[in-house]
Design a protein around this motif. Structure first.
Motif, short mmCIF file in Angstrom:
data_model
loop_
_atom_site.label_atom_id
_atom_site.label_comp_id
_atom_site.label_asym_id
_atom_site.label_seq_id
_atom_site.Cartn_x
_atom_site.Cartn_y
_atom_site.Cartn_z
N SER A 81 0.84 -1.20 0.00
CA SER A 81 0.00 0.00 0.00
C SER A 81 0.87 1.25 0.00
N ILE A 82 0.21 2.39 -0.22
CA ILE A 82 0.88 3.68 -0.11
C ILE A 82 0.78 4.13 1.34
N THR A 83 1.87 4.62 1.87
CA THR A 83 1.86 5.11 3.25
C THR A 83 2.54 6.47 3.31
N GLU A 84 2.15 7.24 4.27
CA GLU A 84 2.77 8.55 4.48
C GLU A 84 3.31 8.59 5.90
N ARG A 85 4.59 8.83 6.03
CA ARG A 85 5.19 8.86 7.36
C ARG A 85 4.85 10.18 8.04
N THR A 86 4.39 10.09 9.27
CA THR A 86 4.06 11.27 10.05
C THR A 86 4.99 11.35 11.25
N SER A 87 5.16 12.53 11.78
CA SER A 87 6.08 12.73 12.90
C SER A 87 5.45 13.64 13.94
N TYR A 88 6.07 13.67 15.09
CA TYR A 88 5.58 14.49 16.19
C TYR A 88 5.73 15.97 15.86
N ARG A 89 4.66 16.70 16.08
CA ARG A 89 4.70 18.15 15.89
C ARG A 89 3.98 18.82 17.05
N PHE A 90 4.64 19.80 17.62
CA PHE A 90 4.01 20.59 18.69
C PHE A 90 4.64 21.97 18.71
N GLU A 91 3.80 22.98 18.74
CA GLU A 91 4.26 24.35 18.84
C GLU A 91 3.74 24.95 20.14
N PRO A 92 4.62 25.39 21.04
CA PRO A 92 4.15 26.01 22.28
C PRO A 92 3.26 27.22 22.01
N LYS A 93 2.17 27.29 22.76
CA LYS A 93 1.21 28.39 22.58
C LYS A 93 1.09 29.25 23.83
N GLY A 94 1.91 28.98 24.83
CA GLY A 94 1.81 29.69 26.09
C GLY A 94 2.09 31.18 25.95
N THR A 95 1.33 31.96 26.67
CA THR A 95 1.49 33.41 26.63
C THR A 95 1.88 34.00 27.99
N LYS A 96 1.69 33.22 29.04
CA LYS A 96 1.99 33.72 30.38
C LYS A 96 3.49 33.62 30.64
N PRO A 97 4.17 34.76 30.82
CA PRO A 97 5.63 34.67 30.99
C PRO A 97 6.02 34.10 32.35
N LEU A 98 6.96 33.19 32.34
CA LEU A 98 7.51 32.67 33.58
C LEU A 98 8.48 33.67 34.18
N LYS A 99 8.40 33.85 35.48
CA LYS A 99 9.36 34.71 36.17
C LYS A 99 10.62 33.94 36.52
N HIS A 100 10.45 32.62 36.67
CA HIS A 100 11.57 31.78 37.04
C HIS A 100 11.56 30.53 36.16
N ARG A 101 12.69 29.91 36.03
CA ARG A 101 12.77 28.72 35.18
C ARG A 101 11.99 27.57 35.82
N PRO A 102 11.41 26.70 35.00
CA PRO A 102 10.70 25.53 35.55
C PRO A 102 11.68 24.56 36.20
N VAL A 103 11.18 23.83 37.21
CA VAL A 103 12.01 22.87 37.93
C VAL A 103 11.44 21.47 37.70
N ILE A 104 12.30 20.54 37.39
CA ILE A 104 11.91 19.13 37.24
C ILE A 104 12.62 18.34 38.32
N VAL A 105 11.85 17.53 39.05
CA VAL A 105 12.43 16.68 40.10
C VAL A 105 12.46 15.24 39.60
N GLY A 106 13.65 14.70 39.44
CA GLY A 106 13.80 13.32 39.00
C GLY A 106 14.36 13.23 37.60
N THR A 107 15.30 12.30 37.39
CA THR A 107 15.90 12.11 36.06
C THR A 107 15.61 10.73 35.50
N TYR A 529 2.58 28.60 29.58
CA TYR A 529 3.66 29.54 29.87
C TYR A 529 4.62 29.68 28.69
N LYS A 530 5.26 30.82 28.63
CA LYS A 530 6.37 30.99 27.70
C LYS A 530 7.65 31.19 28.50
N PRO A 531 8.81 30.90 27.91
CA PRO A 531 10.07 30.96 28.68
C PRO A 531 10.31 32.32 29.30
#
Length: 534
Positions: A81-107, A529-531
């Motif tokens: 058959s004919i197939t079309e490969r698709t990939s992940y796409r995401f564009e951030p839409k956040g408008t609220k500016p962060l005052k501080h960088r985000p923190v992630i706990v755990g690696t 949020y935006k950076p």
């Protein structure tokens, strides 16, 4: 692209055999040139002659006015058959500016992927991990296995890469993926040093030896893109103002302001669960499973699965389930072909086992957890952390049964409720010291009975599974988190700005699903949020 499915080839096939099979499937002239990419590879052992089954995508050099559709129509083959490969796409839409960088706990995979993709989009996250960087962690863990000297903050459960760093590195998942996050996870792993065959194997795995380099490379990439990673750094408190996150406390002595906290803490961060509960985060107990590890000779498992052809095939795995007469589910979990059982303890006076394989899966034994489902009603009370208390009780019993080291028992002895006094034909392949014991002392009677019934039932599917000399070790209690940290449709907890994430929060069950959840949480943050550094 033209896709061909159900392309069957002998076990010992060559690139020329693959080329010929594609030519035949597409009815091409032998002189036609084309390129192909393997999309999926699996083993078909249902018939006497075992074969590999491929799905491939083919790009044919087309002649003038010829289309791929013309080639497909000419084939008249439902597998083409004919197939079309698709990939992940995401564009951030956040408008609220962060005052501080985000923190992630755990690696672990959830924290690592949320941090990596946040860094990729310019958020310059701060990542904190209570354990050590992976190379130092390996040294600490191997010291524990040799000397039985446990570091409560850096062990098989805690440290760079999470619990999955000392595992088989399985990457299969049951998560439905309409947004192509799964291919993103796999491609990201390969970009950072994982074997490329994980992109197409039906049951992909990285192996603990190769996974260590992958997580180190991802950490270095996060730093290169502006993030910061701190090890030996524990989240000890959260600061809340008007039901909103205001900041965090690290190591009891440092306070950091932040509006976004991603808690990818894993299923064993019991002190963090208690702290979150104390601070008013909504938690509830959830179902999980508990049981023992079982070891067989890998040659026996492979022979049972593949027959004499097993010599020419990768080490066989299995996935087994059984419903007991009492209604409990018994199933194999985290099966490790050619692997090791490891002492995976994280608390003094408590003992836990897990399974681990290298990429080659060339150890003498196959091992798997055989576990029984437990529900919140099996716990002594309805406290949100009652599942943690249940785990601790039986981990303490296992420590006592083994007198501080891994307790082991032959299946025949467990079946007859007697302590093992000698090893049989299966030699334990265990990282850490072990002692012959009586594992019936390490679990509730109803769980022991369910395990016995399940193992006997599995013997009907894999002859020899209930061998009296199969080795059992215990306890396997960290199959998944015993806690769910509640979150809403925007992935936030009841405290604005706190994003529970991954397996520890109760939303994933393995490396890949945790990584996907980390991506989902990134999307939730980036939609709001935006950076702060823009």
């Amino acid at each position: 692209m033209i896709q061909i499915v159900q392309l069957k080839l002998p076990i010992k096939h060559t690139n020329e055999d693959m080329h010929s099979a594609i030519v035949k499937a597409l009815k091409l002239a032998k002189s036609r040139t084309f390129e192909y990419t393997i999309i999926k590879k699996s083993i078909d052992a249902r018939k006497e002659e075992i074969k590999y089954i491929y799905t491939v995508e083919v790009r044919v050099d087309l002649s003038k006015q010829e289309t791929e559709k013309d080639i497909v129509n000419k084939c008249r083959n439902s597998n083409v058959s004919i197939t079309e490969r698709t990939s992940y796409r995401f564009e951030p839409k956040g408008t609220k500016p962060l005052k501080h960088r985000p923190v992630i706990v755990g690696t672990g995979p959830a924290g690592l992927f949320s941090a990596w993709i946040l860094a990729k989009h310019g958020y310059q996250p701060l990542v904190v991990e209570r354990g050590y960087e992976v190379n130092k962690r390996v040294t600490v863990v191997e010291h524990f296995w040799e000397q039985n000297d446990l570091n409560p903050n850096c062990n098989v459960q805690f440290g760079e890469g999470g619990a999955g760093t000392f595992s088989d590195g399985k990457l299969n998942t049951m998560v439905k993926d309409a947004f192509h996050r799964y291919p993103l996870v796999m491609e990201t792993f390969v970009e950072h040093g994982a074997p490329s065959d994980i992109l197409y194997l039906n049951k992909p795995h990285i192996g603990t030896d190769k996974l260590r380099g992958v997580v180190e490379n991802m950490r270095n990439d996060i730093i290169r893109m502006g993030g910061e990673v701190r090890f030996a750094t524990t989240l000890t408190d959260i600061l809340i103002e008007n039901d909103q996150l205001a900041g965090i406390e690290l190591n009891h002595n440092e306070r950091i302001s932040c509006e976004v906290l991603i808690t990818a803490i894993g299923h064993s961060a019991r002190d963090t669960f208690a702290m979150l509960l104390k601070r008013g985060i909504h938690l509830s107990p959830k179902a999980f499973a508990i049981g023992l590890r079982i070891e067989h000779k890998q040659s026996m498992i492979s022979m049972a699965q593949y027959g004499k052809s097993y010599i020419d095939l990768p080490a066989a795995d299995y996935k087994l389930t059984h419903q007991t007469k009492s209604g409990r589910g018994v199933y194999s979990f985290c099966m490790c072909p050619g692997g090791y059982v490891v002492n995976a303890s994280s608390e003094p006076g408590h003992l836990v086992v897990n399974g681990m394989s290298n990429y080659a899966r060339n150890g003498d034994n196959a091992n798997s957890a055989i576990v029984v489902t437990v529900q919140p009603e099996d716990f002594p009370n309805t406290d949100p952390l009652s599942g943690v208390a249940f785990q601790r009780n039986w981990e303490k019993a296992a420590y006592a049964a083994g007198k501080g080291v891994v307790p082991v028992q032959l299946f025949g002895d467990l079946f007859h409720y007697r302590k093992s006094v000698t090893i049989g034909s299966v030699i334990p392949n265990i990282k850490g010291e072990y002692r012959l014991s009586n594992l019936t002392e390490c679990l509730p009677d109803n769980i022991i009975e369910a395990l016995k019934e399940g193992i006997m039932a599995f013997d009907k599917k894999i002859k020899g599974f209930a061998d009296e000399e199969a080795i059992l070790s215990g306890v396997e209690s960290r199959t998944s988190s015993p806690v769910r940290i509640h979150r809403n449709e925007f992935y936030e907890s009841n405290i604005t700005g706190i994003y529970p994430c991954g397996e520890g929060a109760g939303y994933a069950g393995g490396i890949t699903s945790a990584a996907i959840d980390g991506i989902k949480v990134f999307e939730a943050v980036a939609d709001c949020y935006k950076p702060c550094y823009e």
